[in-house]
Design an enzyme around this catalytic site. Structure first.
Site, PDB file in Angstrom:
ATOM      1  N   TYR A 145      60.461  -4.578  23.122  1.00  0.00           N
ATOM      2  CA  TYR A 145      61.210  -5.797  22.055  1.00  0.00           C
ATOM      3  C   TYR A 145      59.798  -7.148  21.913  1.00  0.00           C
ATOM      4  CZ  TYR A 145      64.477  -9.018  20.322  1.00  0.00           C
ATOM      5  OH  TYR A 145      65.307  -9.791  19.762  1.00  0.00           O
ATOM      6  N   ASP A 237      52.112  -9.113  22.660  1.00  0.00           N
ATOM      7  CA  ASP A 237      52.951 -10.144  22.446  1.00  0.00           C
ATOM      8  C   ASP A 237      53.211 -11.127  24.082  1.00  0.00           C
ATOM      9  OD1 ASP A 237      55.098 -11.376  22.089  1.00  0.00           O
ATOM     10  OD2 ASP A 237      56.760  -9.315  21.450  1.00  0.00           O
ATOM     11  N   LYS A 265      58.867 -18.562  24.014  1.00  0.00           N
ATOM     12  CA  LYS A 265      59.825 -19.241  25.411  1.00  0.00           C
ATOM     13  C   LYS A 265      59.490 -20.580  26.349  1.00  0.00           C
ATOM     14  CE  LYS A 265      62.323 -15.046  25.602  1.00  0.00           C
ATOM     15  NZ  LYS A 265      61.992 -13.837  24.624  1.00  0.00           N
TER      16      LYS A 265
HETATM   17  C1  LIG Z   1      61.618 -13.237  23.538  1.00  0.00           C
HETATM   18  C2  LIG Z   1      60.741 -12.292  22.721  1.00  0.00           C
HETATM   19  C3  LIG Z   1      60.072 -12.302  21.418  1.00  0.00           C
HETATM   20  C4  LIG Z   1      61.801 -12.626  21.133  1.00  0.00           C
HETATM   21  O1  LIG Z   1      61.508 -14.267  20.480  1.00  0.00           O
HETATM   22  P1  LIG Z   1      62.566 -14.687  19.857  1.00  0.00           P
HETATM   23  O2  LIG Z   1      61.785 -16.234  19.992  1.00  0.00           O
HETATM   24  O3  LIG Z   1      63.904 -14.742  20.908  1.00  0.00           O
HETATM   25  O4  LIG Z   1      62.420 -14.372  18.508  1.00  0.00           O
HETATM   26  C5  LIG Z   1      59.465 -11.622  20.802  1.00  0.00           C
HETATM   27  N1  LIG Z   1      58.316 -10.772  22.212  1.00  0.00           N
HETATM   28  C6  LIG Z   1      59.009 -11.005  23.544  1.00  0.00           C
HETATM   29  C7  LIG Z   1      57.877  -9.757  23.819  1.00  0.00           C
HETATM   30  C8  LIG Z   1      60.178 -11.592  23.948  1.00  0.00           C
HETATM   31  O5  LIG Z   1      60.564 -11.678  24.938  1.00  0.00           O
END
Ligand SMILES: *Cc1c(COP(=O)(O)O)cnc(C)c1O
Length: 428
Positions: A145, A237, A265
């Site tokens: 994701y 990511d 995060k």
């Molecule tokens: C949570 C997450 C995102 C998206 O971040 P948001 O702040 O919710 O838009 C992208 N990449 C990874 C790996 C994530 O866990």
């Protein structure tokens, strides 16, 4: 039975004005059933709902709360920043201090640009990668994701080399046609696709944690080699793993460098802050130095920067040691309870991240992850909830701990687990 009347009333009100009553889909408990708890406050390892029920929190806002809820240093920093002004629309010191902290921690990151969400970070990193390589196609892996921008919502694809199909209505096929989706861990498929020389970037969660946690083994190293051979950029990511798995995220554990990074995060400490960064020769293509446009009214917001900075500055070596120890303890407790109850399960770990698949065989990719007994998880989840432990309301998520999870919180989890494991066993 705990009372949830107030939660029910708030959720009914929310559902009258917001689709599904939530501002992010998993919160609605769709995957586990029942009424979502509506939360009023948090403190340390605990969440309190509007009925006053207390829960040990194993979601931690899906990762950001590395130090637990309302950590005094974070709250003080946010209060101080708020009293000086909530937004300037001009350069300000806190955002620079946060950028310095990130650059100092993650060696392959020379320059960083702050944004407000992980979605924005990955979207911007891709634009930059495409501009830098003058190529348009990207590779992502099924089950990883990267936020909800159009091109990255392509998730499924049968066979080995599949052109992405939109996994949400409203995503144009033309957009996802530029996204090649491959099975996680399949390096020969990656080699075959990259051979063409037209892949701008591979984007990967260096530890996949949005289909449950999957240990990457040697995959990041193999991706690095393929990228180097074909002039493809590697985008790590680390929105979820960054500053959680170590001071330098998964990079600090493994040492395989990406060309570009995305963060979110933890670096926002519970406020909206995220970032993308990487090699200076790529990052200087961004406006106003270079031609690649990217901007944000609230980017580098002083409150968010203050919360992130306070979180990172308090994330000492001891905090990481503690988080490693706490997650190992909880994982072991859960595994023991499930084994004793005879529930088929797989504990899956990478660094201090873990999840438990309610599955028979090993889980290496999205296909494996989907072979879970989600009914067993739902029963397990609801029993834990009844006993005052708030797990992720989906079987496809990591369990998040914080440095505030003390012995008392762990005891509550230990006490609740055997009964929950039995509830899971009864679903078969
Ligand atoms: C949570 C997450 C995102 C998206 O971040 P948001 O702040 O919710 O838009 C992208 N990449 C990874 C790996 C994530 O866990």
């Amino acid at each position: 039975m705990v009372s949830v009347t107030q939660s029910q009333q708030w959720f009914a009100r929310a559902s009258a004005v917001t689709p599904g009553g939530v501002n992010s889909p998993v919160r609605a408990f769709g995957a586990v059933g029942g009424t979502p708890r509506v939360m009023a406050r948090g403190k340390g390892p605990y969440l309190y709902d509007v009925d006053g029920n207390e829960y040990v929190d194993l979601v931690c806002s899906w990762g950001p709360l590395l130090l637990g809820h309302t950590h005094p240093a974070v709250i003080e920093a946010v209060n101080k920043a708020a009293s000086d002004g909530t937004s300037f629309g001009a350069a300000s010191p806190l955002e620079t201090e946060l950028a310095e902290e990130i650059v100092a921690r993650v060696e392959p990151v020379d320059l960083v640009r702050l944004v407000s969400s992980g979605t924005e970070a990955t979207m911007s990193a891709l634009r930059l990668a495409r501009a830098h390589t003058e190529r348009s196609k990207i590779v992502k892996f099924a089950g990883c994701y990267h936020g909800h921008s159009d091109g990255l919502l392509a998730a499924a694809g049968s066979g080995v080399i599949t052109l992405g199909l939109p996994s949400s209505p409203g995503v144009p096929t033309a957009t996802t046609a530029e996204t090649v989706v491959l099975p996680y861990g399949d390096i020969s498929a990656v080699r075959a696709v990259c051979q063409s020389g037209d892949i701008a970037a591979i984007i990967v969660e260096p530890v996949p944690a949005n289909m449950g946690v999957i240990n990457p083994g040697n995959f990041n190293r193999e991706l690095r080699e393929v990228c180097d051979a074909h002039g493809t950029l590697l985008i790590m990511d680390e929105v979820l793993t960054g500053f959680r798995l170590s001071a330098a995220g998964w990079f600090g554990v493994e040492g395989v460098a990406g060309d570009l990074y995305t963060f979110g995060k933890v670096m926002g400490g519970g406020l909206p802050a995220a970032a993308f960064g990487g090699r200076a020769d790529i990052m200087t293509k961004l406006a106003p130095v270079g031609p690649v446009y990217q901007a944000g009214t609230l980017s580098g917001n002083p409150l968010a920067a203050a919360a992130g900075l306070a979180t990172l500055r308090n994330a000492t070596a001891e905090v990481y040691e503690r988080i490693d120890a706490i997650s190992a303890t909880i994982a072991k407790l859960a595994e023991t309870a499930l084994r004793e109850a005879g529930v088929p399960h797989q504990l899956s770990q990478a660094g201090n991240l873990f999840s438990i698949f309610f599955a028979d065989g090993p889980v290496r990719d999205f296909d494996d992850a989907q072979r879970q007994n989600t009914a067993a998880y739902a029963a397990f989840f609801h029993s834990m909830l009844q006993q005052g432990v708030y797990l992720p309301p989906s079987a496809y998520e990591a369990w998040f701990v914080s440095s505030a999870h003390d012995d008392q919180a762990i005891d509550r989890i230990a006490t609740a687990l055997p009964k929950a494991a039995q509830a899971a066993a009864m679903t078969r």
